[in-house]
Design a protein around this motif. Structure first.
Motif, PDB file in Angstrom:
ATOM      1  N   UNK A 227       0.837  -1.213   0.000  1.00 60.43           N
ATOM      2  CA  UNK A 227       0.000   0.000   0.000  1.00 60.43           C
ATOM      3  C   UNK A 227       0.865   1.254   0.000  1.00 60.43           C
ATOM      4  N   UNK A 228       1.946   1.220   0.793  1.00 64.03           N
ATOM      5  CA  UNK A 228       2.823   2.389   0.831  1.00 64.03           C
ATOM      6  C   UNK A 228       3.494   2.622  -0.518  1.00 64.03           C
TER       7      UNK A 228
ATOM      8  N   UNK B  48       2.458  14.951 -13.079  1.00 66.53           N
ATOM      9  CA  UNK B  48       1.409  15.551 -13.903  1.00 66.53           C
ATOM     10  C   UNK B  48       1.225  17.035 -13.563  1.00 66.53           C
ATOM     11  N   UNK B  49       1.206  17.347 -12.259  1.00 71.71           N
ATOM     12  CA  UNK B  49       1.063  18.745 -11.836  1.00 71.71           C
ATOM     13  C   UNK B  49       2.242  19.577 -12.336  1.00 71.71           C
ATOM     14  N   UNK B  50       3.431  18.981 -12.292  1.00 71.08           N
ATOM     15  CA  UNK B  50       4.621  19.692 -12.755  1.00 71.08           C
ATOM     16  C   UNK B  50       4.513  20.061 -14.230  1.00 71.08           C
ATOM     17  N   UNK B  51       4.062  19.092 -15.044  1.00 64.90           N
ATOM     18  CA  UNK B  51       3.927  19.353 -16.479  1.00 64.90           C
ATOM     19  C   UNK B  51       2.870  20.421 -16.729  1.00 64.90           C
TER      20      UNK B  51
ATOM     21  N   UNK C 194       1.675   6.588  -6.736  1.00 68.11           N
ATOM     22  CA  UNK C 194       0.552   7.425  -7.145  1.00 68.11           C
ATOM     23  C   UNK C 194       0.870   8.905  -6.915  1.00 68.11           C
ATOM     24  N   UNK C 195       1.459   9.207  -5.740  1.00 66.08           N
ATOM     25  CA  UNK C 195       1.801  10.600  -5.454  1.00 66.08           C
ATOM     26  C   UNK C 195       2.848  11.120  -6.428  1.00 66.08           C
ATOM     27  N   UNK C 196       3.839  10.278  -6.738  1.00 67.78           N
ATOM     28  CA  UNK C 196       4.869  10.695  -7.693  1.00 67.78           C
ATOM     29  C   UNK C 196       4.257  10.965  -9.071  1.00 67.78           C
TER      30      UNK C 196
END
Length: 350
Positions: free
Chosen positions: A224-225, A238-241, A231-233
């Motif tokens: 899970x970790x 995506x946010x960075x792009x 998922x966070x990465x």
């Protein structure tokens, strides 16, 4: 001496060749291939093939011993039947054996070529009373859970149990599939009563189930970790792009301003200041959690920490210089000597 194995009457001679096994414990009804490489074991195998195709298999008490003697093997093992023998290209013999019945060594017979013994058969009474049935059902339930949790055991093990109804055979089959140390399995071989064997088996399975359940829980938490981190990465990338497309960046403005202010106040040399400003502009375009941003930020912190405008009075005392070098740097005799020589020449030329 005769034994009854699956309604087959088998004659067992009074002299049986012994093959000591390392890290392997064979049970009745167990069919297993064995690699035979030691010279005495090969001779014992040849002797068994030339007679009635029977062997006595027992585990070594210490698997690291290359040439075991009578003191290095357990007294309780199994009489086994040789089913097939083949020779591998490297000279190792591969023998397929079937465990027939428990037996105990009563006497070691003189033989310099291999171990040879006289044994007595240990018949385990096939009890069918209520206690045995209860213990058997409990052990079968535990073993089913054990197979489901342990990926090293094939599901065919459960099919083997479904096709049997002999309590002794079921108990030995479960014991054979256990992934345990030879010492633990030897306890099951030496159990001469079915209730005792089932009790020992249930105790082992209970401990193994506790361990496997904890391991499964830990594996689930780790998985899970990992999934959460992945998922966070992925979302951060995506946010960075998206922010790069919009011309927006997450580097805190306060930190950028502080770095810019520090660069302007320190009065660096022109070339150094130009380099620092270029790195600062590069930092503004980076994601704050990226490894590159950390490297650039550390580099800028180092440039700012250098005392560009501070001056100190030179020390002309070469002995004090040597003492300081020795105190601050262990070893490095030649570099220290070169530094002292340089300072001495510098003083002479001034």
């Amino acid at each position: 001496m005769t034994i009854n194995h699956d309604d087959e009457i088998i004659d067992v001679g009074d002299r049986l060749p012994v093959i000591p096994l390392r890290e392997i414990v064979v049970f009745p009804y167990m069919v297993i291939p064995l690699p035979i490489a030691r010279e005495k074991s090969i001779k014992a195998l040849e002797r068994g093939m030339s007679q009635d195709r029977l062997l006595f298999l027992t585990a070594q008490s210490n698997s690291e011993i290359e040439e075991p003697t009578r003191e290095d093997v357990y007294r309780t093992g199994v009489v086994a039947r040789i089913l097939q023998v083949s020779k591998l290209p490297n000279g190792v013999m591969r023998v397929l054996v079937e465990g027939l019945v428990r037996a105990r060594i009563t006497r070691f017979l003189p033989n310099s070529s291999y171990l040879q013994v006289r044994v007595e058969v240990l018949e385990v009474p096939n009890d069918t009373d209520v206690e045995v049935q209860a213990r058997l059902r409990a052990a079968l339930g535990q073993f089913t859970d054990y197979v489901k949790l342990n990926q090293q055991i094939p599901d065919e093990a459960l099919l083997t149990l479904d096709n049997g109804d002999d309590p002794r055979r079921l108990a030995d089959t479960m014991a054979a599939y256990l992934i345990q140390t030879p010492q633990v399995k030897q306890e099951l071989v030496e159990a001469t009563s079915l209730p005792k064997q089932l009790e020992t088996l249930s105790t082992i399975l209970a401990v193994e189930l506790d361990i496997l359940e904890i391991k499964t829980q830990i594996d689930g938490e780790v998985r899970d970790r990992i999934h959460k981190a992945q998922r966070e990465f992925f979302l951060q990338e995506q946010i960075k792009v998206i922010k790069q497309e919009l011309g927006e960046f997450d580097e805190p403005a306060d930190e950028i301003d502080e770095l810019a202010q520090s660069i302007s106040q320190i009065r660096m040399p022109k070339a150094v200041e130009d380099k620092a400003i270029a790195e600062l502009n590069k930092l503004q375009l980076m994601h704050p959690t990226s490894p590159e941003a950390t490297v650039v930020r550390n580099y800028l912190d180092w440039l700012i920490a250098v005392p560009w405008t501070k001056k100190t009075r030179d020390t002309r005392d070469l002995k004090a210089v040597a003492s300081t070098l020795d105190a601050d740097h262990f070893g490095l005799a030649k570099p220290k000597e070169r530094i002292i020589e340089y300072l001495a020449v510098l003083q002479r030329t001034r």
